[in-house]
Design an enzyme around this catalytic site. Structure first.
Site, mmCIF file in Angstrom:
data_model
loop_
_atom_site.group_PDB
_atom_site.id
_atom_site.type_symbol
_atom_site.label_atom_id
_atom_site.label_comp_id
_atom_site.label_asym_id
_atom_site.label_seq_id
_atom_site.Cartn_x
_atom_site.Cartn_y
_atom_site.Cartn_z
ATOM 1 N N LYS A 9 0.830 -1.211 0.000
ATOM 2 C CA LYS A 9 0.000 0.000 0.000
ATOM 3 C C LYS A 9 0.863 1.259 0.000
ATOM 4 O O LYS A 9 0.662 2.166 -0.805
ATOM 5 C CB LYS A 9 -0.919 0.008 1.240
ATOM 6 C CG LYS A 9 -1.779 -1.236 1.390
ATOM 7 C CD LYS A 9 -2.637 -1.198 2.650
ATOM 8 C CE LYS A 9 -1.895 -1.171 3.967
ATOM 9 N NZ LYS A 9 -1.162 -2.421 4.291
ATOM 10 N N ARG A 57 -10.218 0.242 8.686
ATOM 11 C CA ARG A 57 -9.713 -1.083 9.031
ATOM 12 C C ARG A 57 -10.709 -1.903 9.828
ATOM 13 O O ARG A 57 -10.406 -3.025 10.207
ATOM 14 C CB ARG A 57 -8.485 -0.905 9.902
ATOM 15 C CG ARG A 57 -7.177 -1.068 9.178
ATOM 16 C CD ARG A 57 -6.180 -0.793 10.259
ATOM 17 N NE ARG A 57 -4.939 -1.445 10.159
ATOM 18 C CZ ARG A 57 -3.880 -0.913 9.576
ATOM 19 N NH1 ARG A 57 -3.958 0.186 8.905
ATOM 20 N NH2 ARG A 57 -2.738 -1.534 9.644
ATOM 21 N N ARG A 97 12.207 -4.464 5.389
ATOM 22 C CA ARG A 97 11.836 -3.072 5.055
ATOM 23 C C ARG A 97 12.663 -2.056 5.833
ATOM 24 O O ARG A 97 12.891 -2.182 7.023
ATOM 25 C CB ARG A 97 10.352 -2.840 5.361
ATOM 26 C CG ARG A 97 9.970 -1.361 5.311
ATOM 27 C CD ARG A 97 8.501 -1.130 5.222
ATOM 28 N NE ARG A 97 7.765 -1.682 6.347
ATOM 29 C CZ ARG A 97 6.445 -1.692 6.415
ATOM 30 N NH1 ARG A 97 5.722 -1.198 5.422
ATOM 31 N NH2 ARG A 97 5.847 -2.211 7.460
ATOM 32 N N ARG A 103 10.846 -0.049 11.348
ATOM 33 C CA ARG A 103 9.710 0.160 12.236
ATOM 34 C C ARG A 103 9.767 -0.820 13.398
ATOM 35 O O ARG A 103 10.135 -1.968 13.219
ATOM 36 C CB ARG A 103 8.395 -0.027 11.460
ATOM 37 C CG ARG A 103 7.888 1.258 10.880
ATOM 38 C CD ARG A 103 6.788 1.055 9.877
ATOM 39 N NE ARG A 103 5.650 0.277 10.360
ATOM 40 C CZ ARG A 103 4.564 0.045 9.632
ATOM 41 N NH1 ARG A 103 4.490 0.533 8.406
ATOM 42 N NH2 ARG A 103 3.576 -0.670 10.125
ATOM 43 N N ARG A 140 -0.428 -8.545 13.788
ATOM 44 C CA ARG A 140 -0.951 -7.621 12.769
ATOM 45 C C ARG A 140 -1.770 -8.398 11.733
ATOM 46 O O ARG A 140 -2.816 -7.937 11.289
ATOM 47 C CB ARG A 140 0.200 -6.860 12.109
ATOM 48 C CG ARG A 140 0.854 -5.847 13.062
ATOM 49 C CD ARG A 140 2.252 -5.446 12.619
ATOM 50 N NE ARG A 140 2.254 -4.702 11.376
ATOM 51 C CZ ARG A 140 3.349 -4.480 10.652
ATOM 52 N NH1 ARG A 140 4.522 -4.964 11.058
ATOM 53 N NH2 ARG A 140 3.272 -3.787 9.535
HETATM 54 P P1 AP5 Z 1 4.891 -1.422 1.982
HETATM 55 O O1 AP5 Z 1 4.360 -0.807 0.715
HETATM 56 O O2 AP5 Z 1 5.621 -0.517 2.893
HETATM 57 O O3 AP5 Z 1 3.715 -2.187 2.754
HETATM 58 P P2 AP5 Z 1 2.325 -1.661 3.324
HETATM 59 O O4 AP5 Z 1 1.220 -2.367 2.591
HETATM 60 O O5 AP5 Z 1 2.276 -0.175 3.340
HETATM 61 O O6 AP5 Z 1 2.383 -2.329 4.767
HETATM 62 P P3 AP5 Z 1 2.397 -1.713 6.236
HETATM 63 O O7 AP5 Z 1 3.219 -2.643 7.069
HETATM 64 O O8 AP5 Z 1 2.747 -0.280 6.256
HETATM 65 O O9 AP5 Z 1 0.867 -1.912 6.588
HETATM 66 P P4 AP5 Z 1 0.221 -1.972 7.955
HETATM 67 O O10 AP5 Z 1 -1.196 -1.938 7.527
HETATM 68 O O11 AP5 Z 1 0.613 -3.094 8.809
HETATM 69 O O12 AP5 Z 1 0.781 -0.680 8.728
HETATM 70 P P5 AP5 Z 1 0.167 0.737 9.068
HETATM 71 O O13 AP5 Z 1 1.270 1.698 9.058
HETATM 72 O O14 AP5 Z 1 -1.027 1.025 8.246
HETATM 73 O O15 AP5 Z 1 5.822 -2.660 1.576
HETATM 74 C C1 AP5 Z 1 6.473 -3.458 2.550
HETATM 75 C C2 AP5 Z 1 7.882 -3.835 2.063
HETATM 76 O O16 AP5 Z 1 7.803 -4.649 0.889
HETATM 77 C C3 AP5 Z 1 8.755 -2.631 1.664
HETATM 78 O O17 AP5 Z 1 10.066 -2.870 2.075
HETATM 79 C C4 AP5 Z 1 8.657 -2.584 0.130
HETATM 80 O O18 AP5 Z 1 9.844 -2.068 -0.447
HETATM 81 C C5 AP5 Z 1 8.442 -4.054 -0.232
HETATM 82 N N1 AP5 Z 1 7.522 -4.205 -1.373
HETATM 83 C C6 AP5 Z 1 6.388 -3.471 -1.621
HETATM 84 N N2 AP5 Z 1 5.772 -3.929 -2.746
HETATM 85 C C7 AP5 Z 1 6.527 -4.964 -3.201
HETATM 86 C C8 AP5 Z 1 6.401 -5.867 -4.317
HETATM 87 N N3 AP5 Z 1 5.362 -5.755 -5.200
HETATM 88 N N4 AP5 Z 1 7.344 -6.831 -4.485
HETATM 89 C C9 AP5 Z 1 8.383 -6.942 -3.608
HETATM 90 N N5 AP5 Z 1 8.561 -6.118 -2.540
HETATM 91 C C10 AP5 Z 1 7.637 -5.152 -2.330
HETATM 92 O O19 AP5 Z 1 -0.351 0.511 10.564
HETATM 93 C C11 AP5 Z 1 0.517 0.335 11.645
HETATM 94 C C12 AP5 Z 1 -0.263 0.272 12.951
HETATM 95 O O20 AP5 Z 1 -0.956 1.510 13.179
HETATM 96 C C13 AP5 Z 1 -1.368 -0.789 13.051
HETATM 97 O O21 AP5 Z 1 -0.849 -2.042 13.426
HETATM 98 C C14 AP5 Z 1 -2.287 -0.184 14.093
HETATM 99 O O22 AP5 Z 1 -1.797 -0.369 15.393
HETATM 100 C C15 AP5 Z 1 -2.236 1.302 13.773
HETATM 101 N N6 AP5 Z 1 -3.269 1.724 12.813
HETATM 102 C C16 AP5 Z 1 -3.054 2.298 11.590
HETATM 103 N N7 AP5 Z 1 -4.225 2.555 10.967
HETATM 104 C C17 AP5 Z 1 -5.215 2.154 11.813
HETATM 105 C C18 AP5 Z 1 -6.638 2.151 11.730
HETATM 106 N N8 AP5 Z 1 -7.300 2.613 10.646
HETATM 107 N N9 AP5 Z 1 -7.340 1.643 12.783
HETATM 108 C C19 AP5 Z 1 -6.706 1.174 13.878
HETATM 109 N N10 AP5 Z 1 -5.358 1.145 14.026
HETATM 110 C C20 AP5 Z 1 -4.604 1.635 12.989
HETATM 111 ZN ZN ZN Z 2 2.274 1.264 4.928
#
Ligand code: AP5
Ligand code: ZN
Length: 213
Positions: A13, A88, A127, A160, A171
């Site tokens: 994402k 979410r 990452r 992170r 997660r």
């Molecule tokens: P990347 O694109 O960074 O992954 P992502 O989908 O953004 O994953 P996240 O880990 O950021 O998602 P998340 O939902 O767990 O975290 P969030 O910050 O939202 O890619 C990952 C890696 O893979 C990178 O190194 C990239 O280079 C590589 N890559 C990407 N695409 C690739 C491909 N096609 N092929 C190969 N490699 C690839 O949330 C964190 C925390 O915040 C949650 O756990 C929760 O506690 C809180 N939170 C956030 N939003 C909410 C909400 N709405 N409600 C409640 N709690 C929330």
């Molecule tokens: Zn992300």
């Protein structure tokens, strides 16, 4: 356009968001990034969210709905936005519909980053990020030019705190239990586009462009 990106941790994402944002001049609203900034700044919001995030659980609906409610009213988001990591839970989705309804707008498309869980541990543990710009790297799939440093600014990259194999398990559990129902919620409205998120980044970008054309 008003878009939602849904997918498990590491599904891509945050990697696709900057590309979509530039192609369509949208604002990028990532609740995870906003919460991490609040934690780093030790704001009251950050202090509330820190422990929950480190455990890999979802923070309260109330907290994130408040953040998004404020953000989507900003002038810079009036042309459209990308919601990355929100909603979410079904409760968050219902609140969002309510907020948009008041503005006379609605969600145009939900991009579902569908991917097998087995691929995600390698993506997450490899990452490295540059928080000020949101640029993301990967030791194997997208290495920086110089190890540990951002390509553009030369700043040090960080990992992170929740990017460990163990926290990933919580997660993923939160994703399957609380977030997958959100995909059904939007499927019923006929706005979900399915992506093959296990493909290389450029191929995923092509799929995104097709879904939004
Ligand atoms: P990347 O694109 O960074 O992954 P992502 O989908 O953004 O994953 P996240 O880990 O950021 O998602 P998340 O939902 O767990 O975290 P969030 O910050 O939202 O890619 C990952 C890696 O893979 C990178 O190194 C990239 O280079 C590589 N890559 C990407 N695409 C690739 C491909 N096609 N092929 C190969 N490699 C690839 O949330 C964190 C925390 O915040 C949650 O756990 C929760 O506690 C809180 N939170 C956030 N939003 C909410 C909400 N709405 N409600 C409640 N709690 C929330
Ligand atoms: Zn992300």
């Amino acid at each position: 356009k008003r878009l939602i990106l849904i997918g498990p941790p590491g599904s891509g994402k945050g990697t696709q968001s900057p590309i979509i944002k530039d192609d369509y001049c949208l604002c990028h609203l990532a609740t995870g990034d906003m919460l991490r900034a609040a934690v780093a700044a030790k704001t009251p919001l950050g202090i509330k969210a820190k422990e929950t995030m480190e455990k890999g659980e979802l923070v309260s609906d109330e907290l994130v709905v408040g953040i998004i409610d404020e953000a989507i009213k900003k002038p810079s988001c009036q042309k459209g936005f990308i919601l990355d990591g929100f909603p979410r839970t079904v409760a968050q989705a219902e609140k969002l519909d309510e907020m948009l309804g008041k503005q006379g707008s609605k969600i145009d498309k939900v991009l579902n980053f569908a991917i097998d869980d087995a691929i995600l541990e390698e993506r997450i543990t490899g990452r490295w990020i540059h928080p000020p710009s949101g640029r993301t790297y990967h030791t194997k799939f997208a290495p920086p030019k110089v190890h540990g440093l951002d390509d553009v600014t030369g700043d040090p990259l960080i990992q992170r705190k929740d990017d460990t194999a163990e926290v990933l398990k919580s997660r993923l559990e939160a994703f399957h239990r609380q977030t997958e129902p959100v995909i059904d919620y939007y499927s019923k409205k006929g706005v979900v586009a399915q992506l093959h998120a296990e493909k290389p980044p450029k191929e995923v970008t092509t799929e995104v462009q097709k879904a939004l054309a």
